[in-house]
Design an enzyme around this catalytic site. Structure first.
Site, PDB file in Angstrom:
ATOM      1  CG  ASN A 135      -1.675   1.241   1.458  1.00  0.00           C
ATOM      2  OD1 ASN A 135      -1.792   2.057   0.548  1.00  0.00           O
ATOM      3  ND2 ASN A 135      -2.217   1.415   2.652  1.00  0.00           N
ATOM      4  CD1 TRP A 136       3.368   1.152  -2.984  1.00  0.00           C
ATOM      5  CD2 TRP A 136       3.412   2.435  -4.810  1.00  0.00           C
ATOM      6  NE1 TRP A 136       4.086   0.491  -3.947  1.00  0.00           N
ATOM      7  CE2 TRP A 136       4.140   1.253  -5.081  1.00  0.00           C
ATOM      8  CE3 TRP A 136       3.299   3.400  -5.818  1.00  0.00           C
ATOM      9  CZ2 TRP A 136       4.747   1.006  -6.309  1.00  0.00           C
ATOM     10  CZ3 TRP A 136       3.899   3.153  -7.049  1.00  0.00           C
ATOM     11  CH2 TRP A 136       4.616   1.969  -7.284  1.00  0.00           C
ATOM     12  CE  LYS A 137       0.330   3.414   4.851  1.00  0.00           C
ATOM     13  NZ  LYS A 137       0.178   3.553   6.270  1.00  0.00           N
ATOM     14  CG  HIS A 153      -5.632   1.604   5.381  1.00  0.00           C
ATOM     15  ND1 HIS A 153      -5.198   2.557   6.264  1.00  0.00           N
ATOM     16  CD2 HIS A 153      -4.576   0.799   5.133  1.00  0.00           C
ATOM     17  CE1 HIS A 153      -3.918   2.328   6.540  1.00  0.00           C
ATOM     18  NE2 HIS A 153      -3.520   1.270   5.868  1.00  0.00           N
ATOM     19  CD  GLU A 174      -2.855   5.355   6.911  1.00  0.00           C
ATOM     20  OE1 GLU A 174      -2.872   5.405   5.674  1.00  0.00           O
ATOM     21  OE2 GLU A 174      -1.886   4.903   7.568  1.00  0.00           O
ATOM     22  CD  GLU A 231      -3.203  -2.874   7.498  1.00  0.00           C
ATOM     23  OE1 GLU A 231      -2.066  -2.996   7.036  1.00  0.00           O
ATOM     24  OE2 GLU A 231      -3.943  -1.920   7.222  1.00  0.00           O
ATOM     25  N   GLY A 245       2.786   2.094  10.810  1.00  0.00           N
ATOM     26  CA  GLY A 245       3.720   3.202  10.662  1.00  0.00           C
ATOM     27  C   GLY A 245       4.456   3.583  11.933  1.00  0.00           C
ATOM     28  CB  SER A 292       5.608  -1.823  11.961  1.00  0.00           C
ATOM     29  OG  SER A 292       5.166  -0.512  12.244  1.00  0.00           O
ATOM     30  N   GLY A 340       2.922  -1.156   4.266  1.00  0.00           N
ATOM     31  CA  GLY A 340       2.857   0.257   3.936  1.00  0.00           C
ATOM     32  C   GLY A 340       4.234   0.793   3.593  1.00  0.00           C
TER      33      GLY A 340
HETATM   34  C1  PEP Z   1      -0.591   0.017   6.150  1.00  0.00           C
HETATM   35  O1  PEP Z   1      -0.749   1.209   6.009  1.00  0.00           O
HETATM   36  O2  PEP Z   1      -1.444  -0.788   5.719  1.00  0.00           O
HETATM   37  C2  PEP Z   1       0.597  -0.434   6.845  1.00  0.00           C
HETATM   38  C3  PEP Z   1       0.645  -1.681   7.233  1.00  0.00           C
HETATM   39  O3  PEP Z   1       1.587   0.490   7.034  1.00  0.00           O
HETATM   40  P1  PEP Z   1       3.065   0.232   7.611  1.00  0.00           P
HETATM   41  O4  PEP Z   1       3.581  -1.036   6.979  1.00  0.00           O
HETATM   42  O5  PEP Z   1       3.850   1.426   7.199  1.00  0.00           O
HETATM   43  O6  PEP Z   1       2.942   0.077   9.081  1.00  0.00           O
END
Ligand code: PEP
Length: 253
Positions: free
Chosen positions: A11-13, A97, A99, A167, A173, A211, A232
């Site tokens: 997921n590049w966001k 998600h 976010e 998640e 993050g 993470s 992410g």
């Molecule tokens: C995500 O946003 O789905 C995610 C898992 O982010 P990160 O790997 O940066 O924690």
């Protein structure tokens, strides 16, 4: 038929302009080669999907979008409908998600409607669930997951068209992750709930997200009922992302 394991999705966001994204995709394409035993996907910003379709052409890399609207068309300024994403080359979409849940006030009913729209448009729905830090500290993780699973997954879900991503919000993050035992407990719980509700619940892909990086991927991906990862930050580096995918390949596979 459910997706080949490991299922590793990036997921590049809201990151990436055409130049750096093309280079990253090209590097990943070279690493992936012509075929894969598992499933590897990228989820760039919607602005790049049209180009990204060309970038991944001839490679096994799956292309997905990060969100969709619940309706197929209408007066929803700035939103994108699932059929539009399908038309532009996406074959999957992330919904729910944290976010989106947090910054766009999306609740389970909205997430479910979006997932239904995704299925209707022929997209694989990657449905995210996970507890907040307060819920984690209060020992409410499994209750939260039960509510989100019940509320966010369409009744028409099946293992070929829906992937569940667990998640923990506090792990996204932050560089913090649950212990392997905690991940096993959450994934085992999700598996049991899927089996109780869907005939092929045992075959659904259940991803861990939060993470994940090259350094911890092997341990996390070896946990029971972890079929892959939603990644992410670490998906923005092709080699690191590839290392996560490789860490999920069973020895001898
Ligand atoms: C995500 O946003 O789905 C995610 C898992 O982010 P990160 O790997 O940066 O924690």
């Amino acid at each position: 038929m459910s997706l080949a394991r490991p299922i590793v999705l990036g997921n590049w966001k809201m990151n990436g302009l055409a130049g750096d994204s093309a280079a990253r995709t090209e590097a990943l394409k070279e690493l992936a080669g012509a075929s894969l035993t598992g499933t590897l996907g990228i989820f760039p910003p919607a602005t790049l999907l049209d180009r990204a379709r060309g970038w991944v052409e001839g490679s096994p890399i799956l292309l997905g979008a990060q969100d969709c609207h619940a309706k197929p068309s209408g007066a929803f300024t700035g939103d994108l409908a699932a059929p539009m994403l399908r038309e532009i080359g996406a074959t999957a979409v992330i919904v729910g998600h944290s976010e989106r849940r947090q910054y766009h006030a999306e609740g389970d009913a909205t997430v479910r409607a979006k997932a239904e729209a995704a299925l209707e448009a022929g997209l694989l729905a990657v449905i995210c669930i996970g507890e907040t830090e307060a819920e984690y500290l209060a020992g409410e993780t499994l209750d939260r997951l039960a509510t989100q699973l019940e509320g966010s997954l369409p009744d028409a879900s099946d293992a070929a068209r829906v992937v569940v991503a667990y998640e923990p919000v506090w792990a996204i993050g932050t560089g913090r992750t649950p212990t392997s035992e905690e991940i096993a407990r959450a994934h085992g719980f999700i598996r049991d709930k899927l089996k109780a509700r869907f005939a092929d619940g045992g075959a659904f892909g259940i991803l861990y997200g939060g993470s994940v990086k090259a350094e911890n991927a092997e341990e996390i991906l070896a946990v029971d009922d972890v079929d892959g990862a939603l990644v992410g930050g670490a998906s923005l580096d092709a080699e690191g992302f590839w290392a996560i995918y490789k860490a999920g390949i069973a020895p001898g596979a």
